[in-house]
Enzyme design. Structure first.
Site, short mmCIF file in Angstrom:
data_model
loop_
_atom_site.label_atom_id
_atom_site.label_comp_id
_atom_site.label_asym_id
_atom_site.label_seq_id
_atom_site.Cartn_x
_atom_site.Cartn_y
_atom_site.Cartn_z
N CYS A 142 0.87 -1.17 0.00
CA CYS A 142 0.00 0.00 0.00
C CYS A 142 0.91 1.22 0.00
CB CYS A 142 -0.89 -0.01 1.24
SG CYS A 142 -1.87 1.49 1.48
N CYS A 147 -0.75 3.90 -6.44
CA CYS A 147 -1.65 3.15 -5.54
C CYS A 147 -1.76 1.76 -6.09
CB CYS A 147 -3.03 3.83 -5.49
SG CYS A 147 -4.29 2.88 -4.60
#
EC number: 5.1.1.3
Length: 262
Positions: free
Chosen positions: A73, A183
């Site tokens: 992440c 992302c």
């Protein structure tokens, strides 16, 4: 220790794009994946909240005996990995937008970065950008709304296409020749992006680099799995299992998808 799993966590299903790269490079490794979908998206949360969620996920993976943890992440990496490395003995591999290769290869000297608010606002992102993008114009765009739609499995929806077009068009007008995906959810949008982008614009994400770093660290530690049989993969979500199942379904894979309370 070599049979112990590699742990991976993300704010939801997006980190499965990183898991795929790890599995492709290290097919014999066992893995445990946490999709913290209940708390997605991390990019809208405060640094303190992101840190607490990252600690929670790390401790779940340590209880499952993981020998290395991949913070799959961007937002969690840029806001929490320094703390995690200082406070836990297990090795960590993080992920951050691949600005360096984009900056080195860009001919127009204009690079686009599509990322979450939490990543773009972080000190790690700014230091990385400052170190590797001198002489480069970096056009940042927050991908607001994309993660929730991906978490609902709406990867090819009208809503997501409209959002993407709104984020990408200004970058194209400025003349980018590289688009950096900041992302881990966003690689699932690459088919849509390829339809929107001219052939002169290259897309870069960090999944393959994370897999190489994971292999390198396991090799250095002497903890690569030596058994030449397919690994087993445990996927846990505290959100919608059907969505996670849809992202990892593979007939040739030894895996399980279960509800997790974390």
């Amino acid at each position: 220790m070599s049979d112990s799993p590699v742990g991976i966590f993300d704010s939801g299903v997006g980190g499965t794009s990183v898991w795929r790269e790890i599995h492709k490079l290290l097919p014999y490794e066992n893995t445990v994946y946490l999709a913290d979908s209940k708390n997605a998206p991390y990019g809208e949360k405060s640094e303190h909240e992101i840190l607490q969620l990252s600690i929670k996920n790390t401790e779940v993976l340590l209880r499952k005996g993981c020998k290395l943890i991949v913070v799959a992440c961007n937002t969690a990496t840029t806001n929490a990995i320094g703390y995690l490395r200082q406070n836990y003995d297990v090795p960590f591999v993080g992920i951050e937008p691949a600005i360096k290769p984009a900056a080195l290869q860009s001919r127009s000297k204009i690079v686009g970065v599509l990322a979450t608010k939490g990543t773009l606002a972080s000190s790690l992102f700014h230091s990385t950008s400052g170190n590797h993008a001198r002489g480069i114009t970096v056009i940042e765009r927050e991908g607001t709304g994309l993660v929730p739609l991906i978490e609902q499995g709406k990867v090819d929806s009208k809503e997501i296409k409209e959002l993407l077009e709104g984020y990408i068009r200004p970058m194209l007008e400025k003349g980018i020749d590289y688009l950096v995906l900041g992302c881990t959810h966003y690689p699932y949008l690459i088919p849509l992006l390829k339809d929107m982008l001219p052939g002169t614009v290259q897309i870069i994400d960090s999944g393959e680099a994370v897999a190489r770093q994971t292999k390198s660290i396991l090799g250095e530690k002497g903890t690569l799995r030596t058994t030449r049989s397919s690994g087993h993969h445990e996927f846990y979500s505290n959100g919608d299992l059907k969505v996670l199942e849809g992202f990892v379904r593979n007939d040739g894979l030894h895996y399980s998808v279960e509800k997790g309370d974390f």
